[in-house]
Design an enzyme around this catalytic site. Structure first.
Site, PDB file in Angstrom:
ATOM      1  N   ASP A 127     -24.503  52.525   5.204  1.00 54.49           N
ATOM      2  CA  ASP A 127     -25.578  52.809   4.609  1.00 54.49           C
ATOM      3  C   ASP A 127     -25.165  52.808   2.950  1.00 54.49           C
ATOM      4  OD1 ASP A 127     -28.497  54.334   5.529  1.00 54.49           O
ATOM      5  OD2 ASP A 127     -28.029  54.375   3.473  1.00 54.49           O
ATOM      6  N   LYS A 181     -51.434  41.985   5.786  1.00 58.07           N
ATOM      7  CA  LYS A 181     -50.326  42.882   5.061  1.00 58.07           C
ATOM      8  C   LYS A 181     -50.956  42.894   3.649  1.00 58.07           C
ATOM      9  CE  LYS A 181     -46.300  44.709   5.884  1.00 58.07           C
ATOM     10  NZ  LYS A 181     -45.923  45.235   7.096  1.00 58.07           N
ATOM     11  N   GLY A 227     -31.806  55.345   8.361  1.00 58.73           N
ATOM     12  CA  GLY A 227     -32.827  55.950   7.901  1.00 58.73           C
ATOM     13  C   GLY A 227     -33.504  56.450   9.411  1.00 58.73           C
ATOM     14  N   GLY A 230     -28.094  50.417   7.867  1.00 62.09           N
ATOM     15  CA  GLY A 230     -29.084  51.492   7.449  1.00 62.09           C
ATOM     16  C   GLY A 230     -29.575  52.689   8.636  1.00 62.09           C
ATOM     17  N   ALA A 237     -35.054  45.753  10.984  1.00 64.40           N
ATOM     18  CA  ALA A 237     -35.461  45.522   9.567  1.00 64.40           C
ATOM     19  C   ALA A 237     -36.548  44.071   9.697  1.00 64.40           C
ATOM     20  CB  ALA A 237     -34.288  45.084   8.623  1.00 64.40           C
TER      21      ALA A 237
HETATM   22  P1  NAI Z   1     -35.787  54.154   5.722  1.00 66.24           P
HETATM   23  O1  NAI Z   1     -36.127  54.108   4.425  1.00 66.24           O
HETATM   24  O2  NAI Z   1     -36.186  55.452   6.625  1.00 66.24           O
HETATM   25  O3  NAI Z   1     -34.230  53.967   6.174  1.00 66.24           O
HETATM   26  C1  NAI Z   1     -33.719  52.752   5.610  1.00 66.24           C
HETATM   27  C2  NAI Z   1     -32.111  53.090   5.298  1.00 66.24           C
HETATM   28  O4  NAI Z   1     -31.393  52.075   4.960  1.00 66.24           O
HETATM   29  C3  NAI Z   1     -31.932  54.260   4.622  1.00 66.24           C
HETATM   30  O5  NAI Z   1     -30.783  55.023   4.776  1.00 66.24           O
HETATM   31  C4  NAI Z   1     -31.259  53.612   3.332  1.00 66.24           C
HETATM   32  O6  NAI Z   1     -30.288  54.172   2.568  1.00 66.24           O
HETATM   33  C5  NAI Z   1     -30.531  52.442   3.858  1.00 66.24           C
HETATM   34  N1  NAI Z   1     -30.317  51.178   3.049  1.00 66.24           N
HETATM   35  C6  NAI Z   1     -31.383  50.715   2.181  1.00 66.24           C
HETATM   36  N2  NAI Z   1     -30.638  49.476   1.535  1.00 66.24           N
HETATM   37  C7  NAI Z   1     -29.658  49.527   2.248  1.00 66.24           C
HETATM   38  C8  NAI Z   1     -28.699  48.417   2.025  1.00 66.24           C
HETATM   39  N3  NAI Z   1     -28.730  47.445   1.183  1.00 66.24           N
HETATM   40  N4  NAI Z   1     -27.327  48.419   2.683  1.00 66.24           N
HETATM   41  C9  NAI Z   1     -27.266  49.499   3.858  1.00 66.24           C
HETATM   42  N5  NAI Z   1     -28.235  50.462   3.912  1.00 66.24           N
HETATM   43  C10 NAI Z   1     -29.395  50.421   3.014  1.00 66.24           C
HETATM   44  O7  NAI Z   1     -36.819  52.913   6.500  1.00 66.24           O
HETATM   45  P2  NAI Z   1     -36.900  52.897   8.421  1.00 66.24           P
HETATM   46  O8  NAI Z   1     -38.068  53.319   8.543  1.00 66.24           O
HETATM   47  O9  NAI Z   1     -35.848  53.412   9.086  1.00 66.24           O
HETATM   48  O10 NAI Z   1     -37.005  51.268   8.547  1.00 66.24           O
HETATM   49  C11 NAI Z   1     -35.748  50.466   8.685  1.00 66.24           C
HETATM   50  C12 NAI Z   1     -36.196  49.105   8.502  1.00 66.24           C
HETATM   51  O11 NAI Z   1     -37.114  48.930   9.605  1.00 66.24           O
HETATM   52  C13 NAI Z   1     -37.262  48.537   7.276  1.00 66.24           C
HETATM   53  O12 NAI Z   1     -36.759  47.138   7.130  1.00 66.24           O
HETATM   54  C14 NAI Z   1     -38.416  48.451   7.895  1.00 66.24           C
HETATM   55  O13 NAI Z   1     -39.553  47.758   7.269  1.00 66.24           O
HETATM   56  C15 NAI Z   1     -38.299  48.056   9.284  1.00 66.24           C
HETATM   57  N6  NAI Z   1     -39.284  48.541  10.287  1.00 66.24           N
HETATM   58  C16 NAI Z   1     -39.363  49.886  10.545  1.00 66.24           C
HETATM   59  C17 NAI Z   1     -40.424  50.268  11.092  1.00 66.24           C
HETATM   60  C18 NAI Z   1     -40.876  51.964  11.430  1.00 66.24           C
HETATM   61  O14 NAI Z   1     -41.472  52.300  12.252  1.00 66.24           O
HETATM   62  N7  NAI Z   1     -40.313  52.692  10.569  1.00 66.24           N
HETATM   63  C19 NAI Z   1     -41.331  49.420  11.991  1.00 66.24           C
HETATM   64  C20 NAI Z   1     -41.063  47.905  11.774  1.00 66.24           C
HETATM   65  C21 NAI Z   1     -39.985  47.743  10.821  1.00 66.24           C
END
Ligand code: NAI
Length: 349
Positions: free
Chosen positions: A194, A78, A173, A171, A251
């Site tokens: 969220d 990483k 997203g 979350g 996450a």
């Molecule tokens: P994203 O950025 O698209 O979505 C994250 C969501 O969480 C957003 O809607 C944001 O507003 C919300 N958020 C942030 N902090 C928050 C909190 N304290 N409480 C509630 N909601 C909160 O990210 P994504 O791509 O959906 O990834 C989500 C998690 O999964 C991350 O931890 C990422 O590291 C992990 N992950 C994602 C992968 C992927 O393919 N996108 C692969 C492996 C892990």
């Protein structure tokens, strides 16, 4: 394989600095037993070098066990880039970083992570670095794998299916919103939380579910807590009051520390290790490299559910938590590879 020392675990740590381009970065290569160290580039703010270096190492170690357990021919690595001063030429910065990546001679293969995207990866590649496929969004596959993991955990704990099970997705997203949709299709009652109120409300409407306030995250009356947002969402205190019976989410770094896993286990709450749950994205990267058919990719991602079932079953019959079992399995894959034992081909079966 990483040790417990935050500074001397792992194979190699590279500190990268370039005054002209405003670059400060750390590349952590945790283990290359199974292949080149695959892991994303995170762009984030860190108070000092030591904090950034420890974060890079910790995330790299998680990639080692994730890739090993997913049966992928990659090691774990990483990198973190410190957010540069405003006005910095981002493309030039990423290109310069790519030169440092290229110096690892392919031992580090970067992908996207929080704060970086496909354009950054292209700039890194333009400096001669080998990068993982960046054009495709891994989120749908991460969501599909997380769904398979939750389904398997529910089956393990209740002997039943998802219909009527209450799941809180924190979350919504890229991953969480898709996961919410898959859960709703399977008949689960989906609740979402969220920091973005509008996003939470829109997802809740789309899945015919409800919104949980952030201050009720741990105490909401649900069966499954699926963190899909920030890291370290559960510490020992939160684990001590959590209402859910199962924790399984996409996450990275859901638990603040290992003792939190023990608190969950003591309370009879099933924690499915995040590095097992969220491997769908890296499996997709491998599928793209190997030109797999979509069917083969889907079956490999669904295999995450089988893996979860095996880990939970092993934990049930022992005094070890699923976290310990999963790590031990990953370390066994690594030991086997070092000793020349045939690898554990979870992906291709
Ligand atoms: P994203 O950025 O698209 O979505 C994250 C969501 O969480 C957003 O809607 C944001 O507003 C919300 N958020 C942030 N902090 C928050 C909190 N304290 N409480 C509630 N909601 C909160 O990210 P994504 O791509 O959906 O990834 C989500 C998690 O999964 C991350 O931890 C990422 O590291 C992990 N992950 C994602 C992968 C992927 O393919 N996108 C692969 C492996 C892990």
């Amino acid at each position: 394989m990483s040790g417990t020392d935050p500074y001397w675990g792992g194979e190699q740590v590279v500190l990268c600095r370039d005054e002209i381009h405003g670059l400060r970065a750390v590349i952590a290569i945790d283990d290359t037993t199974l292949g080149p160290g695959l892991g994303g580039v995170r762009l984030a703010r860190y108070p000092d070098l030591a904090t950034g270096a420890v974060e890079a190492r910790r995330l790299a170690a998680a990639m080692t066990v994730k890739n090993a357990l997913a049966g992928l021919p990659y090691g774990g690595a990483k990198s973190v880039i410190f957010v540069p001063d405003p006005g910095t030429d981002r493309q030039a910065l990423m290109h310069r970083f790519g030169e440092f990546v290229a110096r690892t001679g392919g031992a580090y293969v970067p992908g996207v992570d929080m704060g970086t995207g496909p354009d950054d990866l292209s700039a890194i590649a333009s400096a001669g670095a080998t990068v993982s496929c960046a054009a495709e969004d891994p989120s749908p596959w991460t969501a599909a794998g997380t769904f398979a993991a939750i389904e398997a955990a529910v089956r393990h704990v209740t002997q039943g299916a998802l219909a009527g099970v209450r799941v809180l997705v924190q979350g919504v997203g890229n991953v969480g919103a898709r996961l919410a949709g898959l859960l709703a299709e399977a008949g689960a009652h989906v609740l979402v939380a969220d920091v973005d109120d509008a996003r939470a409300a829109a997802t809740a409407r789309a899945v015919n579910g409800g919104v949980v306030r952030l201050d009720s995250l741990y105490t909401a009356d649900v069966d499954v807590f699926a963190p899909c947002a920030n890291a370290r969402v559960l510490d020992a205190g939160a684990a001590g009051v959590l209402s859910a019976r199962i924790v399984a989410g996409a996450a990275n770094d859901i638990l603040a520390d290992d003792p939190t896993a023990e608190v969950l286990a003591e309370r009879g709450i099933t924690y499915v290790p995040d590095f097992v749950v969220n491997a769908g994205g890296v499996i997709q990267i491998h599928a793209l490299q190997e030109a797999w058919t979509e069917d083969r990719l889907r079956s490999a991602v669904n295999g995450i559910g089988d893996r979860v079932g095996e880990i939970l079953e092993a934990a049930r019959g022992s005094d070890r938590s699923p976290l310990h079992i999963a790590r031990a399995l990953a370390y066994d894959v690594l030991r086997g590879a070092r000793e020349g034992r045939p690898g554990t081909e979870f992906v291709s079966r």
